[in-house]
Design an enzyme around this catalytic site. Sequence first.
Site, PDB file in Angstrom:
ATOM      1  N   ASP A 149       0.826  -1.242   0.108  1.00  0.00           N
ATOM      2  CA  ASP A 149      -0.023   0.098   0.047  1.00  0.00           C
ATOM      3  C   ASP A 149       0.777   1.373   0.008  1.00  0.00           C
ATOM      4  O   ASP A 149       0.374   2.233  -0.411  1.00  0.00           O
ATOM      5  CB  ASP A 149      -0.936  -0.046   0.947  1.00  0.00           C
ATOM      6  N   SER A 171     -11.943   6.136  27.671  1.00  0.00           N
ATOM      7  CA  SER A 171     -11.697   4.786  26.997  1.00  0.00           C
ATOM      8  C   SER A 171     -11.794   3.623  28.088  1.00  0.00           C
ATOM      9  O   SER A 171     -11.258   3.474  28.963  1.00  0.00           O
ATOM     10  CB  SER A 171     -10.246   4.784  26.233  1.00  0.00           C
ATOM     11  N   ASP A 225      -5.404   0.960   5.562  1.00  0.00           N
ATOM     12  CA  ASP A 225      -6.105   0.619   6.907  1.00  0.00           C
ATOM     13  C   ASP A 225      -7.343   1.750   6.960  1.00  0.00           C
ATOM     14  O   ASP A 225      -8.583   1.232   7.083  1.00  0.00           O
ATOM     15  CB  ASP A 225      -5.332   0.892   8.023  1.00  0.00           C
TER      16      ASP A 225
END
Length: 388
Positions: free
Chosen positions: A36, A67, A174
């Site tokens: 990529d 989180s 991604d």
Amino acid sequence: MNTSQLREKFKEVFGVEADHTFFSPGRINLIGEHTDYNGGNVLPVAITLGTYGAARKRDDKVLRFFSANFEEKGIIEVPLENLRFEKEHNWTNYPKGVLHFLQEAGHTIDSGMDIYIYGNIPNGSGLSSSSSLELLIGVIVEKLYDIKLERLDLVKIGKQTENDFIGVNSGIMDQFAIGMGADQCAIYLDTNTLKYDLVPLDLKDNVVVIMNTNKRRELADSKYNERRAECETAVSELQEKLDIQTLGELDFLTFDAYSYLIKDENRIKRARHVVLENQRTLQARKALEAGDLEGFGRLMNASHVSLEYDYEVTGLELDTLAHTAWEQEGVLGARMTGAGFGGCAIALVNKDKVEDFKKAVGQRYEEVVGYAPSFYIAEVTGGSRVLD
């Protein structure tokens, strides 16, 4: 996690109701590894392991992040006016980067937010938890601030965050897979032109099993940047006789004829992997379209061998998983996926053989490596989205 659980958790942490809930997938790459950032082709899918979010707008200029994966860090507060990378802000640098580049692109984010995050992508597994978070934040901002964004622009902002804010020299695959994912489809992406096609993924009686080495792969600290530099040097050496910008532009016959220009044996191996992997990825797409899963599996195996011997990014853990998988009944193919140096491998396995497969591979891995791997079934899903 469902939306009511997300809303409940948000209220527990922030004491108020969330405006909306969101989901952003992880990704696996079926084939086309380390191509990529070399202008080549990739064939990823978005998966149901991913990142969930709940968020609400605030009246002031404060960003508050929490989180569930880093509970011990509590609520991290950041002023909206101070979107600089700060090491002590830990995981929140990813959302800060996305917000920074959205503002830089001219989008108005005029108040703070409360954001609750829960991810079920294992940390360091190489299934793109960081890109998943970047695209999640983008979708949150789109919804809360009524910003109209082309999805490709959001994908590019995710990559920009990774490269220019976090400092990881990664390609666009991604974020593209996570942002553009579609149900039961793989994405055939030419990373040079960003032209892509959705390829229906009919695996018949087979499933993709993700095999996690449970060896953390720290992308920024790995040999990833070294491999990238080797490829760039190989391109500059080939440019002495060839009018190319990337290795992805070469077919193997041309590469073979001019590889003498590359002055180092290792660089020849790196470039050879990229050129052949690019061809394998096109062949894999054709195999999927023809329903030839056996052919697809053979290409997966060849990809792993190339990553092991030419690109040298596998290591004991990934090799043990792939090599052991090849020996099991009902396995059509197996390979490492992601950047390598740990992280995950994948195998295409007959669904009736999955339990036997996990037992045999798990046992062998533990004997060789000394601890157990983890296994997940990859379910293919759509891209980052608002849930409610």
